[in-house]
Design an enzyme around this catalytic site. Structure first.
Site, PDB file in Angstrom:
ATOM      1  CD  GLU A  14      -3.042  -0.960   2.105  1.00  0.00           C
ATOM      2  OE1 GLU A  14      -2.936  -0.051   3.205  1.00  0.00           O
ATOM      3  OE2 GLU A  14      -3.666  -1.978   2.294  1.00  0.00           O
ATOM      4  CG  HIS A  65      -8.529   6.723   2.402  1.00  0.00           C
ATOM      5  ND1 HIS A  65      -8.546   6.580   1.095  1.00  0.00           N
ATOM      6  CD2 HIS A  65      -8.208   5.574   3.004  1.00  0.00           C
ATOM      7  CE1 HIS A  65      -8.005   5.362   0.800  1.00  0.00           C
ATOM      8  NE2 HIS A  65      -7.531   4.529   1.867  1.00  0.00           N
ATOM      9  NE  ARG A  81      -3.811   5.275   3.759  1.00  0.00           N
ATOM     10  CZ  ARG A  81      -4.380   4.571   4.745  1.00  0.00           C
ATOM     11  NH1 ARG A  81      -5.068   5.090   5.692  1.00  0.00           N
ATOM     12  NH2 ARG A  81      -4.788   3.319   4.397  1.00  0.00           N
ATOM     13  CG  HIS A 131      -9.309   7.097   6.539  1.00  0.00           C
ATOM     14  ND1 HIS A 131     -10.269   5.975   6.425  1.00  0.00           N
ATOM     15  CD2 HIS A 131      -8.038   6.379   6.642  1.00  0.00           C
ATOM     16  CE1 HIS A 131     -10.001   4.691   6.419  1.00  0.00           C
ATOM     17  NE2 HIS A 131      -8.606   4.924   6.542  1.00  0.00           N
ATOM     18  NE  ARG A 159      -4.111   5.283   9.748  1.00  0.00           N
ATOM     19  CZ  ARG A 159      -4.632   4.434   8.838  1.00  0.00           C
ATOM     20  NH1 ARG A 159      -3.933   3.117   9.000  1.00  0.00           N
ATOM     21  NH2 ARG A 159      -5.599   4.540   8.200  1.00  0.00           N
TER      22      ARG A 159
END
Length: 851
Positions: A132, A252, A301, A362, A397
């Site tokens: 990811e 997100h 992100r 998110h 994160r």
């Protein structure tokens, strides 16, 4: 009319029922249920109570699609996972916390598998790993293709159902209960009719764990479920706990776009879709991530979310697209069945169509400040999972680190609570004290304000922020505190009050941080600013509203427990300086090979309990430092329980502290702890003897700068523990004119004038060794005169001469035998350099308990 304050306690009926528990876990996601199971395994006879706002299977965990990051591939390493996490955190990760995460993560994941979680495997039974955003290795395990959270939740719920853990469902936690000393004593909660007990009640317990998840519902559009109203953060703020870095809310980048007016929980399109090869494109079908970041569509992100927002602004669009048409139907149905079904439900066929996406709220990287054992700044209150700020996420994160954090720190908290209770066994202090009366002001926010809070936050405190937009939100939130009607206590008003509390603290922090970093993007300060903002914003709730303290990064990025840090600060000590001393001791003691004797003689899994015991009578000092040393040198694995307080007189045989944890760590830390504790307690004991010698005279005992390098602050603290007072700390905080200064300046008066002219307002002390020097110094305006090596008779004459016009200190040639005679002359201070320079150590030992 004045604006009401943010409530410091929720208005609620008095509890109509009370139950007792050993541990209360608030929340039923991966963090809460893992913790409950781990603690029940450690202490089978304990009563563990899980309180959950909905049914046990609800919450944010089951919505997690991507997976859990862990180093399982032999080609991968914890150092690489550490590096990827630090990069994503943009300078604000606590490296020690991240190291705990990546090194303990694989075993924590295996523990989850042992509980019954089933992850996707290949034909050989090997776990399938994917990648990811932000990860440079395939290290994400997943279940059901894109239903990892649902599988994790299923396994944990089933394990809890098969245990003796008690569960109260449909229960909204209200406020923390404290005892008379400010320690956690339980919680109040409201069971909403469908649980076992109806109405407001209380659960008393010595340990409360907040595992309440996120606060996404503070925004109009979020991936979070409806229950994520920031209840844990709001409770912690009202309880006086420190909350850290709330401004770092991760949006997100790829949430299914359902239209500009869509609000509430929005469907998530997992980052794993891009991990498998999907590409972000604009309305013209043009990919735009290749020139933004070296990882292109798999950038962290915050990078992707900002790139999407920039492209939307540039093209005037309100969304972009994910192109995964090349997957084909088979891959969509097998690898991403949940996302595929959701897209079809909303009229989008991802096999043949582009998937419209846009960023939405998110994950909260900030939260209740917690140390490496989950301890908050309120004794007995722990935080775990998204509600906590352990330092592993920094400003942003890294994908799939969230479920891992819940697993790892749940185990650490369970071990800490168990160790504390074990250490207290046989102690007269009960594990859970009775709650004390709470007279703080109460209040509630009109539940009709909920949608307005969310709209204001999405409009002005979302992905893009600026001073003007944040100011407008802050004013709107302040106005929403006032209501023309009486607000009745109910679930809706309690949740709305929590949302307003969290939103107010978040906006205050976002206004304060004048830079762009990670998931905090200021349009008016578009650059990262390490010179001014490489640090954290700690927030507490006062009667006036959120109050913030800026903490430079690294000051709290240590293994010191939060309560130890608080104790050090209250003692006038800098936790960073104490940590530096511990690091120096560690560097001297532990070379690359480590403690070879303990490594050779003690099994790695052996645990033990030891008592720190006084071998002679004296005054104890440095217990918080000792506790910090145990924690620092063991990386948080040792748990301590203090039995006495600094400054208390102890007698031979008294237990000062009990320590529990790995036996290797205990013996490795022993010498450093005893070196500091015996030395500081020796200073306190000697100071106590001098204080006793002059008791009743009005004179005070004070120290000098005759200290060991690096230990001055600690040694002077020990003097205070013994009842003495401190002279100047350094050469800068007061001027002290001595004989050599007089010679160099041409006279006492000349030296005095030179200092006064150079440093107006600085305290000036003058040392004299003859009585005839006193009057000229007084004429210049001296406020303090140091009488060096004066006899008792000379001191008596000096006191009469000065007659209260200045403070007088006697120094030089002092002994305990003449201390009282000197004090009775009327001097204000006796300066005793020997207190810190040559105090004998107090004999203290570490006794390992037998099996």
């Amino acid at each position: 009319m004045s604006i009401p304050a943010i409530p410091q306690r929720l208005t609620a009926p008095a509890p109509g029922w009370t139950v007792r528990a050993d541990v209360v876990v608030v929340g039923s996601g991966v963090a809460g249920l893992t913790l409950a199971l781990r603690y029940a395994a450690l202490e089978p006879g304990a009563k563990v109570l899980v309180v959950t706002k909905d049914v046990l299977s609800s919450g944010s965990t089951r919505w997690a699609q991507g997976g859990i990051a862990a180093v399982l591939d032999p080609r991968d390493t914890p150092e690489e996972h550490l590096s990827d996490t630090l990069v994503a955190g943009v300078g604000l990760c606590d490296e020690e916390a991240v190291r705990v995460l990546v090194t303990e993560g694989p075993d924590a994941l295996r523990g989850l598998i042992a509980v019954g979680a089933r992850f996707d495997t290949d034909a050989t039974g090997t776990l399938q790993l994917t990648r990811e955003g932000g990860h440079r290795r395939d290290r994400i395990v997943h279940a059901g293709g894109d239903a990892t959270g649902a599988e994790v939740q299923r396994a944990l719920v089933q394990a809890v159902a098969e245990s003796d853990i008690e569960v109260i469902e449909h229960a909204l936690v209200l406020d923390l209960l404290k005892d008379a000393e400010g320690r956690t004593a339980g919680v109040t909660l409201h069971v909403m009719g469908e649980g076992e007990r109806d109405g407001v009640g209380a659960v008393t317990a010595g340990a409360v764990v907040l595992a309440t998840g996120g606060m996404g519902q503070v925004y109009a559009a979020t991936t979070n479920p409806v229950v994520s109203t920031g209840d844990g953060v709001a409770l912690a703020l009202r309880a006086g706990a420190v909350v850290r870095d709330l401004e770092f809310v991760q949006f997100h980048p790829t949430v299914l776009w359902l239209g500009e007016d869509s609000t509430g929980q929005q469907p998530l399109v997992s980052e794993a879709v891009r991990g498998e090869g999907a590409v972000l494109v604009d309305a013209d079908g043009t990919p735009f991530m290749r020139d933004v970041h070296e990882l292109a569509d798999l950038a962290p992100r915050d990078v992707v979310a900002k790139a999407i927002m920039r492209r939307m602004r540039a093209t005037g669009a309100d969304h972009v697209y994910l192109d995964a048409r090349h997957f084909g139907e088979e891959k969509w149905r097998t690898r991403f069945p949940t996302i595929h079904a959701v897209c079809l439900e909303h009229g989008i066929d991802p096999v043949t169509q582009l998937v419209p996406v846009a960023p939405a709220a998110h994950y909260a990287s900030g939260g209740v400040r917690a140390d490496l054992r989950g301890r908050t700044s309120v004794p007995g209150l722990y935080a775990c999972g998204e509600v906590a700020c352990t330092g592993v996420h920094g400003a942003n994160r890294l994908a799939s680190n969230s479920l891992l954090e819940g697993l790892v720190f749940a185990g650490r908290i369970a071990a800490d609570i168990h160790a504390v209770r074990t250490a207290r066994a046989g102690n007269a202090t009960p594990a859970a004290s009775e709650p004390a009366p709470d007279d703080r002001p109460t209040g509630l926010i009109d539940p009709r304000a909920r949608s307005r809070i969310q709209a204001h936050m999405s409009r002005g405190a979302s992905v893009l922020r600026g001073q003007e937009s944040l100011g407008e939100v802050a004013r709107a939130l302040m106005n929403l505190r006032w209501t023309p009607v009486t607000v009745e206590p109910c679930t809706e008003s309690w949740e709305t009050t929590n949302l307003l509390t969290v939103a107010s603290a978040l906006v205050a922090a976002a206004r304060e941080r004048r830079e762009t970093r990670g998931s905090h993007w200021r349009e008016d300060f578009p650059e990262r600013d390490d010179d001014r903002w490489l640090g954290h914003l700690d927030t507490t709730l006062t009667a006036e509203g959120p109050a913030m303290t800026y903490v430079p990064h690294g000051r709290h990025a240590t293994a010191l427990p939060a309560q130890v840090e608080n104790d050090l600060i209250e003692a006038g000590l800098d936790p960073a300086a104490v940590t530096a001393i511990l690091e120096a001791a560690e560097a001297e003691d532990l070379q690359e090979a480590g403690d070879v004797t303990s490594l050779a003689t003690i099994p790695a899994d052996q645990t033990a309990t030891a008592d720190v015991v006084a071998r002679e009578d004296g005054v104890v000092a440095g217990l918080a430092v000792a506790e910090g040393a145990f924690s620092h040198l063991s990386r948080g694995r040792l748990v301590t329980e203090r039995r006495v307080k600094d400054g208390e007189r102890v007698v031979r045989g008294d237990v000062l502290m009990t320590v529990t944890g790995p036996a290797r760590d205990l013996l490795t830390a022993e010498r450093t702890v005893l070196n500091l504790l015996t030395h500081l307690s020796g200073i306190a004991t000697l100071t106590g003897r001098w204080v006793l010698a002059v008791e009743g005279t009005g004179a005070r005992i004070r120290d000098s700068r005759k200290t060991l390098p690096g230990l001055r602050a600690l040694e002077k603290y020990a003097v205070r523990c013994g009842g003495g007072t401190n002279h100047r700390m350094s050469l800068s905080d007061a001027a002290l004119i001595k004989d050599n200064h007089v010679v160099a300046s041409g006279g006492v008066a000349e030296a005095f004038r030179a200092v006064r002219d150079a440093y107006p307002g600085l305290p000036i002390e003058v040392e004299v060794d003859r009585i005839d020097q006193i009057e000229p110094v007084l004429a210049e305006g001296a406020e303090e005169i140091l009488l060096d090596n004066f006899t008792v008779e000379e001191l008596t004459r000096a006191v009469r001469l000065v007659d209260g016009r200045a403070r007088l200190e006697s120094s030089g040639g002092l002994t305990l035998q003449v201390a009282r005679d000197v004090a009775e002359t009327g001097v204000d201070y006796l300066a005793v350099g020997a207190l810190t320079h040559s105090a004998p150590a107090l004999d203290i030992a570490l006794d390992l308990r037998g099996n």
